[in-house]
Design an enzyme around this catalytic site. Structure first.
Site, mmCIF file in Angstrom:
data_model
loop_
_atom_site.group_PDB
_atom_site.id
_atom_site.type_symbol
_atom_site.label_atom_id
_atom_site.label_comp_id
_atom_site.label_asym_id
_atom_site.label_seq_id
_atom_site.Cartn_x
_atom_site.Cartn_y
_atom_site.Cartn_z
ATOM 1 N N LYS A 74 0.853 -1.193 0.000
ATOM 2 C CA LYS A 74 0.000 0.000 0.000
ATOM 3 C C LYS A 74 0.892 1.248 0.000
ATOM 4 C CE LYS A 74 -3.982 1.874 2.610
ATOM 5 N NZ LYS A 74 -4.849 1.658 3.794
ATOM 6 N N SER A 149 -9.808 1.491 2.921
ATOM 7 C CA SER A 149 -8.973 2.294 2.047
ATOM 8 C C SER A 149 -7.910 1.518 1.277
ATOM 9 C CB SER A 149 -8.278 3.346 2.891
ATOM 10 O OG SER A 149 -7.354 2.741 3.782
ATOM 11 N N SER A 173 -9.881 -0.886 7.057
ATOM 12 C CA SER A 173 -9.299 -0.662 5.731
ATOM 13 C C SER A 173 -8.590 -1.873 5.111
ATOM 14 C CB SER A 173 -8.333 0.518 5.775
ATOM 15 O OG SER A 173 -9.052 1.720 5.776
#
Lengths: 489, 476, 96
Positions: A74, A149, A173
């Site tokens: 990420k 997310s 997330s």
């Protein structure tokens, strides 16, 4: 089945038997990446570097538990020499001069990073729609969101671009996109994995965790990234169990709790049906199913949005155009701050900074921030009490399956409420995992398991037992050949 | 109307650690800009602070030494504000649970003892430095960012600029005794802001205060407070109202100037620092730290008067610095007369130290050597005058006085015959002076003593010279 | 507690953000909604509940006072919008 559709433990087995070489895995992953670009998993990819690294591994004896495995990270975790954008305009031009501990641990095990994945800006969002670089598409249905997310980290694994990936979970997330993309996604106990090098959103809630195709892969990745780090004062100095070897011990006699508060209003009928069926399956595995109560559940979202935004308002103050990243021209320093931050942050980030500033500001602190910290104590106590009665708590991960792109972007509160089932685990600091428990209208449904602090092993054991009862984890969202395009649902 | 001055001081001191408060960067002064920085103190995305245990120890030691209530639970908070020398735009500090509460700093003013009460002493990280006019803008140097600081806040318990000065001197002495800080104002390891208000004598309600910044020496603190007290008194006399504001001390013009530009209301939005866990200290820890606290200067001062019979002034100088006091005490313990030791220390010793710009510990003269020198004078082996030369040699070479005396052959002549011979010569060669003496000008004898000493190259024992000369003159 | 444009302007200034009027209206409305929602916490009695700042009971995590190498400043200046002569450069700041 392409190599890139295989699990990490399968690939490692083949590598060990010398049936394949790292470069073959990498070729397969990179060639998949070329076909799946429209889903926009990545902000930045490193195909040449990854290929070179795999080629070097071909010549070496493979020692690490993740040797030759392509992984995605990420884009809120630092890797030395690479940009870290947090999907924000404000970090334009920033190159990290150091590597996050969790990423370093993957590299130390031989994993090869193929790219940095898309996300909601600064991890603020539940749909990967707030990224400065545009949104990511759900591999199961391009019209829907992948969740967030950590949407890009989820899709990269669901699409076979990466064999595993790292995301961060502040209020769901990891688990929510895992649910919406049909993956295993695990948020470890707060303090299990070092946060050093993870760009902070809400420091007391953030935790790095893995996305994987199945439970065994999740166990391998979790083991690799866990452990005490002297650079993170909140990481815990406790022994890391050998998760992969403990998943197969079965769940006979395990007490599994079903909290009634998670099956009230707002839950989609088909989602509820899938989860109810999953609970039956767990019972059939020998677990003992019990009712439990988490009475303060309905306060979790409000508590979370106060604490998370307060910490975020402070954590994001450093993006000001002075030392690194974007700078807008201005005649004086205050204008420089205001112009840079106004141009650099998107609407959702600004909204949360304003809310977080409000709850901390003079005269409001006690009413909001301190109050939320007290309710946090009550929520933690709810879980402590429940874990006195049961070993694992089972719930849905998300009240719905993936929703249409744009459906919730105009109503922040509606978006916040989509995290209703995942937020409590962050507030209580407990580990939680989401895994696929079926499909509704072609979209995956997620099952969430939660356990007491540092009981990741029992979560994985439960998840593995459930996984053996079905073949959801064997389904792939993307297929290269026409005959395989038919999906299982 | 007569007014009473009310002063409170906020002093920031840099703790004596090798590395910064939350990262391993060096704390050395004077490095090239931004060369003592790392991702942590630069506040780069993703970094986390880790507490330097030495900073805690030094702050606990300080709290215990000044009689504070030292908390066994201590946590850190974020103070949020934007400034380009603060890369995270928040400062890690302590808000509602400071490490040390209460306590006091002893001062002595006009022979009176007084204890200035402290509000609190808390720990925080330093900000960086702005340098003006670099490339048409301001330059930011973050070497100082993250240095461990103690903020020492006094109660509004100081009632004159002289008391403020005495407070600062005493505080600095104490901190240096403890070894917790260099307290070097030029290098910024001690900084002071002053709050001052006035009120009619005999009333208890505090007046509106102003805060004075930009104070770069204790003398300037005193001067600025004198100025500001007068300014406030005059303003009130003219029927004006004192505005609560920050004023800058302009040392060149010797006045305070209002800083209207910064009148934005502060809202620091303090909240607990989530990246640092609490510090919880056990009794054992306190016991250990307490054992490391030396005798503090005010206690030592009184003991020196009592034990060594020093005057208040001498005791004050001797205890102004721990190393100096140790030097004095060590020398006295070697059997030298304490009063004489004090004179030597205040005189030649400190003069040489200051000229050579070295610290007391680095002086090559050791207490045993000074004690020996004093004893040699007492025994009459050398004169006090020669001793000064010997001391200079001791200071330069580190040799002991006996060796120097032997090498240079400067032992005092105490042989009566030898001295008598010299006197005889002098009297013979200076008949005019002898005549003067005889004609009743008694002061001429002093002049003759000088001539005798000169003739003996200063080696003659002056006491003997006096005696023998007088005898000789009486015989005339 | 009243959420209005004036409050949002105050918060924006504190957090060094600026909004045009349309955005200000929008954010004010959204903040009103969110604040109304989070005020449901007031229905819970938290009289004698201790606040949770850290979820785990960790304490006394220290670093030894040892110097570790600093970073080469040029590495940082590479990511910096403006630097010169070893300094980060910002528009002239009038001393406090």
């Amino acid at each position: 089945m392409e190599l890139c559709d295989k699990t990490i433990h399968d690939l490692s087995g083949m590598l060990a038997k010398k049936e394949i070489q790292p470069s073959e895995i990498m070729k397969s992953a990179l060639s998949r990446m070329e076909k799946t670009g429209e889903f926009a998993s990545f902000i930045k990819t490193f195909p040449e570097e990854a290929m070179k690294c795999a080629g070097e591994q071909d010549k070496k004896a493979l020692k690490g538990s993740l040797s030759g495995i392509p992984v995605a990270i990420k884009d809120n975790m630092c890797i030395e020499g690479k940009g870290t954008t947090c999907a924000s305009h404000i970090l334009e031009g920033f190159t990290a001069p150091y590597t996050a501990t969790a990423v370093q641990k993957l590299l130390d095990e031989g994993a090869i990073v193929i790219g940095k994945t898309n996300m909601d800006e600064f991890a603020m969002g539940s749909s990967t729609e707030t990224s400065f670089f545009g949104n990511t598409l759900n591999p199961w249905n391009k019209d829907t969101v992948p969740g967030g997310s950590s949407g890009g980290s989820a899709t990269s694994v669901a699409l076979g671009e990466a064999a595993g990936s790292l995301g961060s979970d502040t209020g769901g997330s990891i688990r929510q996109p895992a649910s919406l993309c049909g993956l295993v996604g695990l948020k470890p106990t707060y303090g299990r994995v070092s946060r050093y090098g993870l760009v902070a959103f809400a420091s007391s809630l953030d935790q790095i965790g893995p996305f994987a195709k199945d439970v065994e892969d999740a166990a391998i990745l979790l083991k690799a990234i866990s452990g005490y780090d002297a650079k993170d004062s909140t990481s815990v100095n406790a022994e890391v169990p050998d998760y992969p070897s403990q998943i197969k011990n079965g769940i006979k006699g395990l007490r599994i709790g079903v909290p009634r508060e998670y099956f009230l209003e707002g839950i989609d009928n088909e989602v509820e049906a899938c989860v109810r069926k999953a609970i039956k399956d767990l019972e059939n595995c020998g677990a003992e199913i019990r009712d439990v109560s988490l009475p303060r559940t309905e306060y979790a979202v409000a508590t979370y949005y106060i604490i998370a935004t307060a910490e975020a308002s402070s954590n994001l103050a450093r993006y000001d155009g002075v030392h690194y990243g974007l700078r807008e021209k201005a005649g004086n320093i205050i204008d420089l701050y205001k112009k840079t931050r106004s141009a650099g942050f998107g609407d959702e980030v600004k909204r949360r900074i304003i809310l977080g500033t409000y709850v901390l500001s003079s005269g409001y602190y006690d009413a909001y921030y301190l109050k939320a910290q007290k309710v946090r104590t009550l929520i933690k106590e709810d879980f402590s009490k429940a874990f006195g009665e049961v070993d694992v708590i089972v719930t849905p991960t998300s009240p719905t399956t993936a929703w249409k792109i744009g459906e919730k972007t105009d109503d922040p509160l509606k978006m916040y409420l989509s995290d209703i089932y995942t937020i409590s685990a962050n507030l209580a600091g407990i580990p939680a995992v989401s895994l696929n428990c079926g499909f509704s209208a072609g979209l995956p449904v997620g099952l969430q398991l939660q356990a007491a602090h540092f009981n990741e092993a029992v979560l994985l054991r439960t998840a593995y037992a459930f996984e053996q009862m079905n073949d959801y984890h064997k389904k792939r969202a993307f297929s290269e050949t026409a005959e395989n395009q038919v999906k299982y649902y | 109307m007569e007014y009473e001055i009310v002063i409170g001081l906020e002093v920031h001191v840099q703790l004596n650690t090798l590395s910064k408060m939350f990262c391993g960067c060096s704390t050395k002064f004077g490095a090239e800009p931004n060369t003592q920085t790392c991702p942590v103190c630069l506040g780069l995305p993703g970094v986390l602070p880790v507490m330097n245990e030495e900073a805690i120890r030094l702050a606990v030691k300080t709290g215990m030494a000044f009689g504070c209530r030292v908390s066994n639970f201590c946590k850190f908070d974020r103070k949020n504000y934007y400034y380009p020398d603060l890369p995270k735009n928040y400062q890690i500090s302590q808000y509602d649970k400071p490490l040390n509460m209460g306590g006091s700093v002893p001062i002595r003013i006009d022979g009176q003892k007084k204890a200035i009460k402290l509000t609190r002493i808390h720990l925080e990280e330093d900000a960086g430095k702005l340098v003006h006019d670099v490339c048409g803008g301001s330059g930011v140097d973050l070497n100082r960012t993250g240095l461990p600081l103690m903020e020492i806040v006094s109660e509004p318990d100081i009632h004159s600029p002289d008391e403020a000065y005495a407070y600062l001197v005493s505080l600095k002495q104490g901190l240096r005794y403890l070894g917790v800080s260099d307290c070097n104002m030029e290098e910024g390891s001690l900084r002071c802001d002053a709050n001052i208000s006035i009120r009619p004598k005999g009333t208890s309600r505090l007046g509106t205060k102003t805060e004075i910044k930009n104070l770069n020496s204790f003398a300037n603190v005193k001067k600025s407070l004198e100025y500001e007290a007068k300014r406030q008194e005059k303003a009130i006399g003219n029927g004006e109202r004192i505005i609560q504001e920050t004023r800058l001390w302009d040392a060149a013009k010797e006045k305070t100037i209002s800083m209207r530009s910064k009148e934005e209301a502060h809202d620091y939005r303090y909240f607990p620092e989530p990246d640092l866990v609490p510090v919880i200290l056990e009794d054992e820890y306190f016991k250990k730290v307490s054992g490391e606290i030396p005798e503090m200067p005010d206690v030592r001062y009184e003991r020196f008067i009592e034990e060594y019979k020093l005057s208040g002034y001498d005791a004050g100088v001797m205890t102004s610095d721990k190393d100096l006091a140790d030097f004095f005490e060590e020398t006295s313990k070697q059997g030298a007369d304490p009063k004489k030791v004090a004179n030597w220390v205040m005189g030649d010793f400190l003069k040489e130290i200051n000229t050579a710009k070295i610290s007391i510990c680095d002086a090559r003269v050791k207490p045993s050597a000074l004690a020996m020198l004093i004893k040699l004078i007492d025994k009459g082996t050398i004169s006090g005058k020669i001793a000064k030369d010997v001391f200079a040699e001791m200071f330069a070479s580190g040799k002991n006085p006996e060796d120097i005396i032997k090498e240079k052959g400067i032992v005092q002549i105490s042989d009566e015959k030898e001295i008598e011979a010299v006197i005889k010569d002098v009297l013979k060669n200076n008949p005019k002076v002898v005549e003067d003496y005889k004609s009743g000008k008694k002061s001429a004898s002093g002049f003759i003593v000088g001539l005798v000493m000169k003739a003996s190259k200063g080696k003659a024992n002056p006491k003997l010279v006096n005696e023998l000369l007088q005898k000789k003159l009486d015989e005339l | 507690m009243k959420v209005d444009k004036k409050l949002v302007e105050y918060l924006a200034n504190l957090s060094r953000l600026e909004f045009d009027d349309t955005k200000l209206e929008e954010i004010t409305a959204q903040l009103k909604g969110i604040v109304k929602y989070v005020e449901k916490l007031n229905t819970l009695d938290t009289g004698d509940v201790a606040p949770t700042a850290h979820i785990l009971p960790l304490k006394n995590v220290f670093r030894k006072d040892e110097v570790t190498p600093s970073i080469n400043r040029d590495k940082i200046f590479k990511s910096s919008p403006e630097s010169d002569n070893g300094y980060f450069i910002v528009p002239r700041v009038i001393e406090e």
